[in-house]
Design a protein around this motif. Structure first.
Motif, PDB file in Angstrom:
ATOM      1  N   GLU A 101       7.245  -9.529  52.741  1.00  0.00           N
ATOM      2  CA  GLU A 101       6.768 -10.631  51.910  1.00  0.00           C
ATOM      3  C   GLU A 101       5.894 -11.546  52.762  1.00  0.00           C
ATOM      4  OE1 GLU A 101       7.399 -10.918  48.714  1.00  0.00           O
ATOM      5  OE2 GLU A 101       8.934  -9.370  48.493  1.00  0.00           O
ATOM      6  N   LYS A 159       9.924  -3.118  52.351  1.00  0.00           N
ATOM      7  CA  LYS A 159       8.830  -3.984  51.955  1.00  0.00           C
ATOM      8  C   LYS A 159       8.754  -5.217  52.867  1.00  0.00           C
ATOM      9  CE  LYS A 159      11.479  -6.697  48.591  1.00  0.00           C
ATOM     10  NZ  LYS A 159      11.588  -7.120  47.169  1.00  0.00           N
ATOM     11  N   ASN A 162       4.543  -3.405  49.539  1.00  0.00           N
ATOM     12  CA  ASN A 162       5.520  -2.357  49.259  1.00  0.00           C
ATOM     13  C   ASN A 162       5.645  -1.423  50.457  1.00  0.00           C
ATOM     14  OD1 ASN A 162       6.266  -3.170  46.624  1.00  0.00           O
ATOM     15  ND2 ASN A 162       4.389  -2.278  45.806  1.00  0.00           N
ATOM     16  N   PRO A 175       1.186 -15.790  47.389  1.00  0.00           N
ATOM     17  CA  PRO A 175       2.284 -14.927  47.827  1.00  0.00           C
ATOM     18  C   PRO A 175       2.176 -13.533  47.217  1.00  0.00           C
ATOM     19  CG  PRO A 175       3.050 -16.410  46.112  1.00  0.00           C
ATOM     20  CD  PRO A 175       1.609 -16.764  46.373  1.00  0.00           C
ATOM     21  N   THR A 221       3.780  -9.139  47.728  1.00  0.00           N
ATOM     22  CA  THR A 221       4.681  -8.194  48.367  1.00  0.00           C
ATOM     23  C   THR A 221       3.907  -6.996  48.891  1.00  0.00           C
ATOM     24  OG1 THR A 221       6.500  -8.845  46.915  1.00  0.00           O
ATOM     25  CG2 THR A 221       6.684  -6.703  48.006  1.00  0.00           C
ATOM     26  N   GLU A 247       9.139 -12.431  55.270  1.00  0.00           N
ATOM     27  CA  GLU A 247      10.137 -11.484  55.760  1.00  0.00           C
ATOM     28  C   GLU A 247       9.563 -10.080  55.829  1.00  0.00           C
ATOM     29  OE1 GLU A 247      13.465 -11.166  53.183  1.00  0.00           O
ATOM     30  OE2 GLU A 247      12.307 -10.701  51.393  1.00  0.00           O
TER      31      GLU A 247
END
Length: 282
Positions: free
Chosen positions: A45, A43, A56, A52, A54, A73
């Protein structure tokens, strides 16, 4: 490894690489280039327009050149970045153009999940991208534009098929939404209307409100209109045999000299000089 293609005659830029292309976004900054971020087995970020979320594994995120990104990241990413002069200079179907569903044509942020079959297709397409970026010849630019069109078409199809897990992320930035709406209107009306007041009326805003809002995003209403006119002039010079005078009239200038001055301001060349340069590099 990062591969970069640039075309001197049109100012086109295409970059293909990994997360290193996002390192400049460790602090929040405007994307400036249309950007696709694809995750593989892990994943990532990110923060987009202060929100914010994620990505996947096996996902594709599409960003326009006006959005703000902070890369938190992620590793083993596949990143594509390009400017309007690379992709938008071609006349694409509305759904897959630069105001299509993946970009200004969607009021939400598209996040696409790839199933195993699609993962394999995108992996093969990426290999072809890299191979073409390493092949220097006089049809390289067209091949790369075709490959990017293929990538966007495939992504758009998945997004439209809700049962294939096309997902939209809701954003709340009213400034970005206003800018998106303005770009959509410009795309529809730029050939006939060059004044900020026309678009302000359509959006029920004053020209001053638009200017003040867009200044916070690092641009201006008039700049957007002018850049779209210059892009269209480039496209017609590149892909048609029309004269500079014919092009000027086609995109709403009563006097061809007005387009010539605007074109030279943005490219440092007159339309005819731009055409000569294209012929000398072909």
């Amino acid at each position: 490894m990062t591969h970069e293609f640039s075309e001197f005659s049109t100012d086109a830029i295409l970059r293909v690489g990994n997360e290193s292309l996002l390192e400049a976004h460790r602090q929040t900054r405007r994307v400036d280039l249309f950007t696709f971020i694809r995750t593989k087995d892990s994943k990532a970020e990110v923060i987009v327009d202060s929100i914010p979320f994620t990505l996947n594994p096996h996902s594709v995120l599409a960003l326009t050149n006006i959005q703000y990104l902070q890369f938190i990241e992620g590793e083993d990413l596949v990143v594509y970045q390009f400017n309007r002069d690379f992709y938008c200079i071609k006349d694409h179907d509305q759904e897959v153009g630069c105001v299509g569903l993946l970009f200004f044509g969607n009021e939400h942020l598209p996040l696409i999940h790839l199933d195993e079959k699609e993962q394999n297709k995108f992996n093969v397409l990426h290999e072809v991208f890299v191979d073409e970026l390493e092949t220097k010849d006089n049809i390289q630019a067209e091949m790369l534009r075709m490959l990017m069109a293929r990538f966007i078409i495939k992504s758009t199809r998945i997004l439209k098929a809700k049962d294939k897990a096309g997902v939209v992320i809701h954003t709340k930035d009213s400034k970005i939404e206003l800018l998106r709406s303005f770009n959509l209107l410009v795309e529809s009306h730029f050939r006939q209307n060059h004044s900020v007041s026309f678009y302000a009326d359509k959006l029920f805003k004053s020209p001053k409100t638009l200017s003040n809002t867009f200044a916070k995003l690092g641009t201006s209403p008039l700049k957007i209109i002018h850049e779209r006119l210059v892009l269209e002039a480039k496209r017609l010079l590149l892909y048609t045999d029309k004269t500079a005078k014919e092009i000027a009239f086609e995109i709403g200038f009563d006097d061809a000299s007005h387009l010539s001055r605007l074109f030279k301001k943005h490219t440092l060349l007159s339309p005819s000089g731009f055409k000569r340069q294209l012929k000398s590099t072909s």
